[in-house]
Scaffold this active site. Structure first.
Site, short mmCIF file in Angstrom:
data_model
loop_
_atom_site.label_atom_id
_atom_site.label_comp_id
_atom_site.label_asym_id
_atom_site.label_seq_id
_atom_site.Cartn_x
_atom_site.Cartn_y
_atom_site.Cartn_z
N GLU A 135 -2.61 -1.93 -4.48
CA GLU A 135 -3.70 -0.92 -4.96
C GLU A 135 -3.38 -0.22 -6.12
OE1 GLU A 135 -6.75 0.45 -1.64
OE2 GLU A 135 -5.27 1.97 -2.10
N ASP A 179 0.79 -1.16 -0.01
CA ASP A 179 -0.13 -0.04 -0.11
C ASP A 179 0.93 1.18 0.06
OD1 ASP A 179 -2.19 1.61 0.24
OD2 ASP A 179 -2.33 1.55 2.18
N ASP A 184 -2.01 1.12 7.13
CA ASP A 184 -1.50 1.16 5.88
C ASP A 184 -1.07 -0.42 6.01
OD1 ASP A 184 -1.12 4.12 5.01
OD2 ASP A 184 -0.24 3.84 6.85
#
Length: 168
Positions: free
Chosen positions: A71, A11, A148
């Protein structure tokens, strides 16, 4: 015998890049580790990006995963924030590519839906479901584990659920 594989989720962010490692055994996923790569805002942009690159490279060397997932970028209304995110994401891509991996990308809503059943789930809902699915407790202590790192585990899990396969 079921195939075992390690999946790393990333991430990316300039301030905090979350990472998570899971072990996929057939249709099961197990928690290996997670954490956050933090940069100091007082450091130069070059230094911060170099640090993210180096730390992701170390993670890939440590875990030797079968696959890596990230992502897809979400562009927000603040161009400066978006630019910083894109730079951190590009450095992560480069570290992954230099190690010979393909980056498997997932939309934020796709990740949330895979983990919680709702594409509009809150960070708290994702946090709860990641722990339930992995049958582990991850303390959100803001130093070693944050949302995160939980998001990175969710990204790895999403990839795992999207690539279900059994190998004899």
């Amino acid at each position: 015998m079921l195939n075992k594989s390690i999946i790393i989720g990333i991430d990316p962010g300039l301030v905090k890049t979350g990472w998570g490692a899971i072990l996929k055994e057939g249709y099961d996923v197990k928690y290996l580790d997670c954490g956050v790569i933090k940069t100091d805002s007082k450091d130069s942009m070059e230094s911060r990006l170099s640090y993210i690159y180096d730390e992701i490279s170390k993670l890939l060397n440590t875990f030797n995963p079968e696959s890596v997932a990230m992502e897809e970028v979400f562009i927000n209304m603040n161009p400066k924030s978006s630019e910083k995110l894109i730079m951190a994401r590009t450095v992560a891509f480069l570290a992954i590519a230099k190690k010979g991996y393909q980056v498997n990308q997932y939309k934020p809503n796709e990740i949330k839906k895979n983990i919680t059943g709702s594409g509009h789930a809150s960070k708290e809902q994702v946090y709860i479901m990641v722990q339930k699915i992995l049958k582990t407790v991850i303390i959100n202590d803001q130093k070693t584990h944050t949302f995160d790192s939980i998001d990175a585990l969710a990204i790895a899990m999403c990839h795992s659920f999207s690539t279900k396969r059994l190998v004899a």
